[in-house]
Design an enzyme around this catalytic site. Structure first.
Site, PDB file in Angstrom:
ATOM      1  N   GLY A  49       0.725  -1.324   0.093  1.00 37.35           N
ATOM      2  CA  GLY A  49       0.116  -0.012   0.060  1.00 37.35           C
ATOM      3  C   GLY A  49       0.955   1.302   0.039  1.00 37.35           C
ATOM      4  N   GLN A  54       2.759   9.863   1.250  1.00 39.26           N
ATOM      5  CA  GLN A  54       4.233   9.238   1.023  1.00 39.26           C
ATOM      6  C   GLN A  54       5.305   9.605   0.166  1.00 39.26           C
ATOM      7  OE1 GLN A  54       2.617   5.323   2.203  1.00 39.26           O
ATOM      8  NE2 GLN A  54       4.520   4.929   3.210  1.00 39.26           N
ATOM      9  N   CYS A  96       6.528   0.102   7.315  1.00 41.58           N
ATOM     10  CA  CYS A  96       6.115   1.469   6.460  1.00 41.58           C
ATOM     11  C   CYS A  96       7.110   1.723   5.581  1.00 41.58           C
ATOM     12  CB  CYS A  96       5.733   2.671   7.607  1.00 41.58           C
ATOM     13  SG  CYS A  96       5.228   3.973   6.450  1.00 41.58           S
ATOM     14  N   LEU A  97       6.894   2.018   4.304  1.00 44.20           N
ATOM     15  CA  LEU A  97       7.845   2.505   3.393  1.00 44.20           C
ATOM     16  C   LEU A  97       8.554   3.897   3.707  1.00 44.20           C
ATOM     17  CD1 LEU A  97       5.872   1.476   0.121  1.00 44.20           C
ATOM     18  CD2 LEU A  97       7.780   0.138   1.301  1.00 44.20           C
ATOM     19  N   HIS A 138      -3.890   1.793   8.171  1.00 45.92           N
ATOM     20  CA  HIS A 138      -2.646   2.033   8.023  1.00 45.92           C
ATOM     21  C   HIS A 138      -2.621   3.147   6.977  1.00 45.92           C
ATOM     22  CE1 HIS A 138       1.868   1.496   7.956  1.00 45.92           C
ATOM     23  NE2 HIS A 138       1.795   2.271   6.920  1.00 45.92           N
ATOM     24  N   GLU A 139      -2.831   3.041   5.646  1.00 41.68           N
ATOM     25  CA  GLU A 139      -2.954   3.896   4.829  1.00 41.68           C
ATOM     26  C   GLU A 139      -4.004   5.290   4.970  1.00 41.68           C
ATOM     27  OE1 GLU A 139      -0.680   3.914   2.716  1.00 41.68           O
ATOM     28  OE2 GLU A 139      -0.192   1.902   2.690  1.00 41.68           O
ATOM     29  N   HIS A 142      -2.268   7.638   7.112  1.00 44.87           N
ATOM     30  CA  HIS A 142      -1.170   8.655   6.372  1.00 44.87           C
ATOM     31  C   HIS A 142      -1.803   9.803   5.849  1.00 44.87           C
ATOM     32  CE1 HIS A 142       2.609   6.358   6.452  1.00 44.87           C
ATOM     33  NE2 HIS A 142       1.999   5.419   6.037  1.00 44.87           N
TER      34      HIS A 142
HETATM   35 ZN    ZN Z   1       3.041   3.541   5.788  1.00 47.61          ZN
END
Ligand code: ZN
Length: 176
Positions: A49, A54, A96-97, A138-139, A142
């Site tokens: 995701g 991000q 998380c990226l 989670h997304e 953000h």
């Molecule tokens: Zn993340």
């Protein structure tokens, strides 16, 4: 298509509340290209995701995809809202990226109902459980300037990647 630079923890864009996407912008070639670029960036970074903040764009857009068994369909959510949380809480490993090299256990509701728009601006309304439900929560975090670390109620599970692979790998982690 182009892959985009991922903003890392400490970048103020990750702490801002994202703006809604105006309906008229959704079907423009530039916006559709942006969605394709988000998918490319997510796949290249081996995530499941990615949220627009991000990649330093403070707009309410998330993309998600986990092909295969136990996965979930390729999904775009624009201006999404969680309208219902299931009563049960579950623990899941998250990464998380935008947070390199860390995994931690987060407790979240096991089911959510989400409403929003798809990539063509059509309304969607569905329920998600399992990894898909975790990924959505989670997304969407953000989009309000939160990362999974903010959702950890205690930090004893916080693990560096190498040690995660060594001790905890049999438990799947959602890297989003
Ligand atoms: Zn993340």
């Amino acid at each position: 298509m182009a892959s985009l630079e991922i903003a890392k923890l400490g970048n103020p864009v990750l702490r801002k509340k994202a703006e809604p996407v105006p309906q008229g912008e959704i079907d423009t070639p530039a916006f559709q290209q942006f969605i394709d670029d988000m998918f490319e960036t997510m796949v290249e970074a081996e995530g499941i995701g990615l949220a627009a903040p991000q990649v330093s764009r403070s707009q309410q857009v998330v993309v998600m995809d986990l092909p295969g068994e136990g996965g979930f369909p390729k999904t775009v959510l624009i201006n999404p809202k969680i309208v219902f949380y299931g009563p049960q809480q579950v623990d899941n490993w998250e990464g998380c990226l935008s947070v390199d090299g860390l995994r931690g256990k987060v407790t979240r509701p096991s089911m959510v109902r989400v409403q929003g728009l798809d990539r063509y601006g059509a309304p969607v309304d569905f329920e998600a459980t399992g990894l898909f439900g975790v990924c959505i929560q989670h997304e969407l975090d953000h989009l309000i300037g939160k990362v999974f670390l903010d959702r950890m109620t205690e930090f004893s599970s916080l693990t560096q990647l190498e040690e995660f692979d060594r001790f905890w790998k049999q438990e799947d982690a959602a890297v989003i």
